[in-house]
Design a protein around this motif. Structure first.
Motif, PDB file in Angstrom:
ATOM      1  N   SER A   1       0.953  -0.971   0.414  1.00 15.95           N
ATOM      2  CA  SER A   1       0.094   0.108  -0.187  1.00 15.95           C
ATOM      3  C   SER A   1       0.794   0.948   0.406  1.00 15.95           C
ATOM      4  CB  SER A   1      -0.506  -0.123   1.177  1.00 15.95           C
ATOM      5  OG  SER A   1       0.096   0.229   2.503  1.00 15.95           O
ATOM      6  N   LEU A   2       1.869   1.198   0.514  1.00 16.79           N
ATOM      7  CA  LEU A   2       2.974   2.397   1.021  1.00 16.79           C
ATOM      8  C   LEU A   2       3.144   2.318  -1.082  1.00 16.79           C
ATOM      9  CD1 LEU A   2       5.057   2.502   4.135  1.00 16.79           C
ATOM     10  CD2 LEU A   2       2.828   3.748   2.986  1.00 16.79           C
ATOM     11  N   ILE A   3       4.241   1.591  -1.423  1.00 22.17           N
ATOM     12  CA  ILE A   3       4.758   1.710  -2.399  1.00 22.17           C
ATOM     13  C   ILE A   3       3.775   2.038  -3.260  1.00 22.17           C
ATOM     14  CG2 ILE A   3       5.348  -0.420  -4.436  1.00 22.17           C
ATOM     15  CD1 ILE A   3       6.923  -2.206  -2.677  1.00 22.17           C
ATOM     16  N   ASN A   4       2.601   1.770  -3.660  1.00 25.10           N
ATOM     17  CA  ASN A   4       1.424   2.305  -4.230  1.00 25.10           C
ATOM     18  C   ASN A   4       0.887   3.879  -3.879  1.00 25.10           C
ATOM     19  OD1 ASN A   4       1.209  -0.526  -5.678  1.00 25.10           O
ATOM     20  ND2 ASN A   4       0.077  -1.477  -4.491  1.00 25.10           N
ATOM     21  N   SER A   5       0.928   3.638  -3.243  1.00 22.31           N
ATOM     22  CA  SER A   5       0.724   5.350  -3.382  1.00 22.31           C
ATOM     23  C   SER A   5       1.603   6.609  -2.890  1.00 22.31           C
ATOM     24  CB  SER A   5       0.079   5.482  -1.331  1.00 22.31           C
ATOM     25  OG  SER A   5       0.760   5.256  -0.500  1.00 22.31           O
ATOM     26  N   THR A   6       2.850   5.824  -3.146  1.00 21.56           N
ATOM     27  CA  THR A   6       3.704   7.130  -3.156  1.00 21.56           C
ATOM     28  C   THR A   6       4.252   7.059  -4.468  1.00 21.56           C
ATOM     29  OG1 THR A   6       4.516   6.192  -1.185  1.00 21.56           O
ATOM     30  CG2 THR A   6       6.575   7.762  -2.306  1.00 21.56           C
ATOM     31  N   GLU A   7       4.515   8.139  -4.877  1.00 22.74           N
ATOM     32  CA  GLU A   7       5.237   8.835  -6.535  1.00 22.74           C
ATOM     33  C   GLU A   7       6.580   8.624  -6.141  1.00 22.74           C
ATOM     34  OE1 GLU A   7       6.413  13.155  -6.380  1.00 22.74           O
ATOM     35  OE2 GLU A   7       4.582  13.003  -4.274  1.00 22.74           O
ATOM     36  N   GLU A   8       7.114   7.770  -7.669  1.00 22.60           N
ATOM     37  CA  GLU A   8       8.645   8.073  -7.899  1.00 22.60           C
ATOM     38  C   GLU A   8       9.308   8.369  -7.046  1.00 22.60           C
ATOM     39  OE1 GLU A   8      11.479   5.758  -9.764  1.00 22.60           O
ATOM     40  OE2 GLU A   8       8.929   5.214  -9.745  1.00 22.60           O
ATOM     41  N   CYS A   9       9.446   9.769  -6.841  1.00 25.35           N
ATOM     42  CA  CYS A   9      10.528  10.926  -6.219  1.00 25.35           C
ATOM     43  C   CYS A   9      12.102   9.847  -5.934  1.00 25.35           C
ATOM     44  CB  CYS A   9      10.134  11.377  -5.528  1.00 25.35           C
ATOM     45  SG  CYS A   9       9.691  10.091  -4.384  1.00 25.35           S
ATOM     46  N   GLY A  10      12.571   9.112  -6.597  1.00 26.49           N
ATOM     47  CA  GLY A  10      14.243   9.058  -6.104  1.00 26.49           C
ATOM     48  C   GLY A  10      13.637   7.693  -5.090  1.00 26.49           C
ATOM     49  N   ILE A  11      12.847   7.113  -5.325  1.00 28.99           N
ATOM     50  CA  ILE A  11      13.132   5.860  -4.165  1.00 28.99           C
ATOM     51  C   ILE A  11      13.320   3.945  -5.203  1.00 28.99           C
ATOM     52  CG2 ILE A  11      11.627   4.733  -2.480  1.00 28.99           C
ATOM     53  CD1 ILE A  11      10.198   6.685  -2.142  1.00 28.99           C
ATOM     54  N   GLN A  12      14.146   3.672  -4.813  1.00 28.02           N
ATOM     55  CA  GLN A  12      14.155   1.983  -4.707  1.00 28.02           C
ATOM     56  C   GLN A  12      13.734   1.362  -3.752  1.00 28.02           C
ATOM     57  OE1 GLN A  12      18.269   3.043  -7.109  1.00 28.02           O
ATOM     58  NE2 GLN A  12      17.252   1.161  -7.246  1.00 28.02           N
ATOM     59  N   TRP A  13      12.788   0.805  -4.406  1.00 26.09           N
ATOM     60  CA  TRP A  13      12.073  -0.185  -3.446  1.00 26.09           C
ATOM     61  C   TRP A  13      12.610  -1.787  -3.793  1.00 26.09           C
ATOM     62  CZ3 TRP A  13       8.703   1.523   0.083  1.00 26.09           C
ATOM     63  CH2 TRP A  13       8.101   3.345  -0.062  1.00 26.09           C
ATOM     64  N   ILE A  14      13.319  -2.158  -2.306  1.00 25.74           N
ATOM     65  CA  ILE A  14      13.847  -3.226  -2.265  1.00 25.74           C
ATOM     66  C   ILE A  14      13.399  -3.988  -1.609  1.00 25.74           C
ATOM     67  CG2 ILE A  14      16.287  -4.876  -2.495  1.00 25.74           C
ATOM     68  CD1 ILE A  14      16.568  -1.086  -2.690  1.00 25.74           C
ATOM     69  N   ASP A  15      13.011  -5.489  -1.710  1.00 25.68           N
ATOM     70  CA  ASP A  15      12.713  -6.718  -0.872  1.00 25.68           C
ATOM     71  C   ASP A  15      13.940  -6.929   0.271  1.00 25.68           C
ATOM     72  OD1 ASP A  15      10.743  -8.204   0.369  1.00 25.68           O
ATOM     73  OD2 ASP A  15       9.610  -9.240  -1.792  1.00 25.68           O
ATOM     74  N   SER A  16      13.777  -7.965   0.959  1.00 25.17           N
ATOM     75  CA  SER A  16      14.244  -8.408   1.988  1.00 25.17           C
ATOM     76  C   SER A  16      15.435  -9.674   1.292  1.00 25.17           C
ATOM     77  CB  SER A  16      13.732  -9.750   3.123  1.00 25.17           C
ATOM     78  OG  SER A  16      13.159  -9.056   4.150  1.00 25.17           O
ATOM     79  N   VAL A  17      16.670  -9.342   1.969  1.00 23.39           N
ATOM     80  CA  VAL A  17      17.701  -9.730   1.096  1.00 23.39           C
ATOM     81  C   VAL A  17      18.502 -10.019   2.195  1.00 23.39           C
ATOM     82  CG1 VAL A  17      18.223  -8.248  -1.296  1.00 23.39           C
ATOM     83  CG2 VAL A  17      18.951  -7.763   1.403  1.00 23.39           C
ATOM     84  N   ALA A  18      19.455 -11.325   1.966  1.00 22.30           N
ATOM     85  CA  ALA A  18      20.296 -12.391   2.244  1.00 22.30           C
ATOM     86  C   ALA A  18      21.350 -11.438   3.033  1.00 22.30           C
ATOM     87  CB  ALA A  18      20.457 -13.010   2.019  1.00 22.30           C
TER      88      ALA A  18
END
Length: 778
Positions: A265-282
């Motif tokens: 919901s946060l990803i879908n409601s937020t404009e691009e503005c230089g944000i990279q969303w990365i899932d959980s990583v080891a």
């Protein structure tokens, strides 16, 4: 009693209990340290595959899985889960259960009831204490923990301030720490590669946030996620509009299905503005190596990602929630008020300026040095192991309840108001193998210059609500009772210094709670309550309550040989009588002294607290006009301080002897001894006493004394030097009788020295040893 004790090379069986088979990888270093010390360690987790199960097995640990999923919504499944765990404990027979996370703590506590297993609770973060209902429940349940390890100073304070809480003797503050050997600061090459892999310009200002997404916990009153993602996004949108080349890396997936929906919901409601969303990583190394600054905007937290960021040499912006401020200094980052996106924006701007001026690199190096020194696994993991094993090797905990007053010094030490109750009074119990905690009246007043004799350096102190007088006690009784309950919670055996309201309250509580206690009868309450309303109404009740507490004691020690035993008899056969005062050889003079009255000058000394009129200094002052008729020059020197001193000064002025009275105030013990060596006679005109230390110490200096016929004073002085309480004429007669003839004076000095021999350490040490053996065995 515990199933076993950790002594020498004895192997302890430790079960690490966690509610998850996925998280909690920080428990692996703890388990490894315990195993390296020769102990058997195994894990107990819910059924199913997970990263924790894999990591534990890869490191050679046995993993026992339970069908119980640590959910408490359904009574039937909860009870069956507890029964299954209990059966597991009976089968595996651990001596210690070491649990993390609150659901694990509840399961560990209740499933092991009555099995004699030590329970150690390490608290990653006490967000659950934000619920008022859970806070009240936890204040009652935390007493089931043998040891509580707070993961931060903030967590320690929250637990310590619970209504009943846990005493400091059973609490530790130890961080979970970070493996600094596998997390290294970025090099120029690794930084360039990380940015290239992420498609980020080498000169861009890069911010990273590493955290799971937790759905808002509405039961705790939160309408947004605990990690503060909303606040960062709100601040970032404004920041990015001013700095369009900047980049934000948001690393972490949703915790559970609710957390994943919340993240989406946060990803879908937020404009691009230089944000990279990365899932959980080891492995988060790439993201920290690419970053200039880490942000932890949590609303509730332990040390959070700031610790890991520091290990990577990345400075941090953190909220003031929980333990986050403990991770940041002026040279390693910025702190802003939790929940304030505008203040977070200001912090981002400050970090950007530091980036522009190339100061961030130095801050990152400082952050790395700070975490290496305080939070690396090499530093904290051995401390955790020590705490886990503490309950198996610790001495018996003795709580000493006293009416003594304690203040803070300017450097934060607790200081006894009367000096006598400093470390020296309590060290002798600790040296006998007991773990000691003193519970006494505290004051918010700060002592400017603390005597070394009065400071509590090595003795643990539990502050009780301070009060003054009977009226003050009744006004503060609910708060005194509240703090006393908390203090008694961690004591295995109590020692009550009788008389006093605290001893009566503590003794009554001990009888209700089934805590064994002993008493040290050091005075007579009837002598204190000897006037007016107090004599008529309060004294009978106070005397009866004191006798009730003494009669219920499992062991009793009296500072007198006979007098207090008669007034306050104990029913236990474990009764002993010997003084608080133990004299070393250096306390004694070699020969009796002589009094040469050729100069017709007399120097009198009286020592005692002036918090009230119990020490009878008013009678000593009242004797001066009569003595001046007999002696050409008389000087009365008073050692002590307190609110009653002004009344004494007024009395001296009213009698016209103000110039004959010297108020010395509170002085150190060596100064008191010097005064004794200079005085001709010691006066002890007390209205009430146990067995006065001052007379005993004076006798060792060969100083004759006169005293009132109360408490244990008649056991110390001949009848010719005793007078009735308040009898000023009788006091004067005793003084004249002692100094009228030099031969009489010298004989009394010799008798004093001889009587003092009975108070040598070598004489009393065996009695005290027996007394401490009784305390240890209660």
């Amino acid at each position: 009693m515990w199933i076993g004790f950790f002594k020498g090379n004895h192997m302890t069986r430790v079960a690490i209990l966690l509610k998850t088979n996925e998280g909690g990888l920080w428990s692996i270093p703890h388990a490894s340290e315990l195993r390296n010390r020769g102990h058997e360690v195994f894990f107990v987790v819910p059924e199913g595959a997970g990263t924790l199960v894999t990591a534990a097995q890869d490191n050679g640990f046995k993993v026992h899985q339970t069908k119980f999923q640590f959910q408490y919504g359904h009574p039937g499944s909860t009870i069956s889960g507890m029964v299954e765990l209990r059966n597991l404990w009976q089968e595996l027979r651990p001596e210690t259960i070491f649990y993390h996370l609150y659901a694990s703590a509840l399961a560990g506590r209740f499933s092991s009831l009555g099995l004699g297993i030590q329970r150690v609770h390490m608290v990653a973060g006490p967000v659950y204490l934000e619920s008022r209902a859970i806070r009240v429940i936890e204040s009652l349940l935390v007493g089931m923990d043998s040891v509580l390890i707070a993961g931060s100073e903030s967590t320690f304070r929250q637990y310590f301030n619970l209504p009943f809480g846990l005493a400091r003797t059973r609490m530790r503050t130890i961080a979970y720490g970070v493996d600094t050997s596998t997390r290294l600061s970025a090099t120029l090459a690794s930084r360039a590669k990380s940015r290239l892999d992420l498609g980020i310009d080498p000169s861009a200002f890069v911010v990273v946030m590493v955290a799971y997404f937790y759905a808002p916990k509405k039961l705790l009153g939160h309408s947004v996620g605990l990690k503060g993602h909303e606040d960062l996004i709100a601040a970032w949108i404004r920041f990015h509009s001013a700095h369009p080349t900047s980049r934000l890396l948001v690393v972490g997936g949703g915790f559970g299905s609710d957390g994943e929906r919340y993240r989406s919901s946060l990803i879908n409601s937020t404009e691009e503005c230089g944000i990279q969303w990365i899932d959980s990583v080891a492995d988060v190394t790439t993201y920290y190596h690419a970053a200039d600054i880490s942000v932890s905007p949590s609303l509730s937290e332990n040390h959070g990602a700031a610790m890991e960021a520091s290990a990577y040499g990345v400075p941090s912006i953190v909220s003031d929630a929980g333990g986050l401020p403990e991770m940041v200094t002026e040279s390693t980052g910025w702190i802003f008020p939790a929940g304030s996106s505008s203040d977070l924006l200001d912090a981002l701007e400050s970090a950007f300026l530091a980036h522009e001026s190339a100061d961030l690199q130095g801050m990152g190096s400082s952050a790395r040095g700070y975490v290496e020194t305080h939070y690396s696994h090499d530093v904290v993991v051995p401390k955790v192991a020590n705490a886990v094993l503490a309950g198996l090797s610790r001495p018996r905990r003795l709580g000493i309840v006293t009416e003594a007053r304690f203040n803070r010094s300017r450097v934060g030490e607790w200081v006894a108001a009367d000096q006598v109750n400093g470390d020296g009074q309590w060290n002798k119990y600790r040296e006998s193998g007991l773990e000691v905690m003193v519970l006494g009246r505290s004051s918010s007043e700060t002592i400017v210059a603390a005597s070394d004799d009065a400071v509590l350096c090595d003795t643990k102190f539990f502050p009780l609500k301070g009060y003054s007088g009977i009226g003050g006690f009744f006004r503060t009784a609910p708060r005194v009772l509240w703090s006393l309950c908390r203090g008694l919670n961690s004591c295995e055996v109590l020692l009550l210094r009788v008389p006093g309201p605290l001893s009566v309250m503590a003794g009554t509580l001990a009888q209700v709670l089934g805590i064994p206690y002993a008493v040290e009868v050091v005075g007579d309450i009837e002598g204190v309550l000897d006037r007016g309303f107090r004599r008529t109404f309060v004294r009978p009740v106070a005397s009866s309550l004191t006798r009730f507490v003494v009669s219920g004691a499992a062991a009793a020690r009296y500072v007198t040989e006979e007098s207090l035993q008669v007034k306050y008899p104990a029913r236990t056969p474990r009764v002993i009588g010997f003084s608080d005062v133990q004299l070393s050889d250096s306390d004694f003079v070699g020969e009796p002294r002589e009094y040469l009255n050729d100069s017709n000058r007399l120097v009198l000394l009286s020592v005692g607290s002036q918090n009230n009129d119990y020490k009878g200094h008013q009678y000593a002052i009242g004797a001066l006009p009569l003595l001046l008729k007999r002696f050409k020059d008389v000087e009365l020197r008073l050692v002590g301080d307190g609110p009653f001193q002004q009344s004494l000064r007024d009395s001296a002025a009213r009698l016209g002897v103000a110039d004959k009275v010297v108020f010395l105030g509170q002085v150190e013990r060596k100064a008191v001894i010097s005064e004794m060596d200079s005085a001709d006679l010691l006066l002890q005109p007390s209205r009430t006493e146990g067995l006065p230390r001052t007379i005993v110490e004076g006798m060792a200096r060969g100083l004759p004394s006169v005293g009132s016929r109360v408490g244990g004073i008649p056991e110390l002085l001949p009848s010719s030097l005793l007078f009735e309480v308040g009898d000023v004429s009788g006091l004067v007669e005793c003084i004249e009788r002692c100094v009228a003839d030099p031969s009489v004076y010298s004989r009394q000095s010799g008798l004093a020295l001889s009587r003092a021999d009975g108070f040598r350490e070598s004489v009393l040490s065996n009695k005290f040893k027996l007394w401490c053996e009784w305390l240890s065995g209660l």
